[in-house]
Write a protein that holds these residues in place. Sequence first.
Motif: not given
Length: 124
Positions: A20-45
Motif C-alpha cells: 500500500r505504501l509503495v502504491a501511494v508513493a507511485v501514485e504521487e507522481t500524477k499531477p492534479p486534474p487541470g494542472a498547468s503546463l509547468g506543473q505537469r512538467i514538474y510532476y513528470r521530471y
Amino acid sequence: MRHPAIVLMGFIVAIGLIARLVAVAVEETKPPPGASLGQRIYYRYCIDCHGRSGRGSCRATLFLIRPGDLTDPARMRASSDTYLHELIKHGGAPLGKPGMPGFGSHLDDSQIDAVIAYVRTLSR
Ligand code: HEC
C-alpha cells in the motif's frame, strides 16, 4: 512460542501495508486534474527528487540525495530566472550544484520557463 498461523497472518498484513505504501508513493507522481503546463512538467521530471511539495521526496532521502528546499522564499528570491533556466537546462554541475541533472534534452526553453514559473509558486 506463538501460534505459527498468527505469525503468518501478521506477515501477510505487513506485506499488504508495504504494498500500500509503495502504491501511494507511485501514485504521487500524477499531477492534479487541470494542472498547468509547468506543473505537469514538474510532476513528470522533478518530483522524484524534489517531492510534490518541493521540500524533497522520500525517495531522495532514501538514496541520500539532498535536493534542497524549493519552498524557501529567501532561497528562491535569490535565484534569478536566468540562473534557474541555466540550472534546469544544463544541470547544476557548471554552477557548483552537481546533484541537479540537466533537462535540456527533454525540455525546450518555453517548457523550462513554464516549470520555473511553477517552482516559484511552491515558495509562496
Ligand atoms: C535526480 C534528482 C533530481 C531531479 C530529477 C531534479 N533535481 Fe533539482 N536538484 C537536485 C539536487 C540534488 C539539487 C541540489 C544540488 C546541489 O546543491 O548540489 C537540486 C537543486 C535544484 C534547485 C535549487 C538550486 C539552487 O541553487 O538552490 C532547483 C530550483 C531545482 N533543483 C529545480 C529542479 C527542477 C525544476 C527539476 C525538474 C525539471 C529538477 N530540479 C529535477 C536533484 C534533482
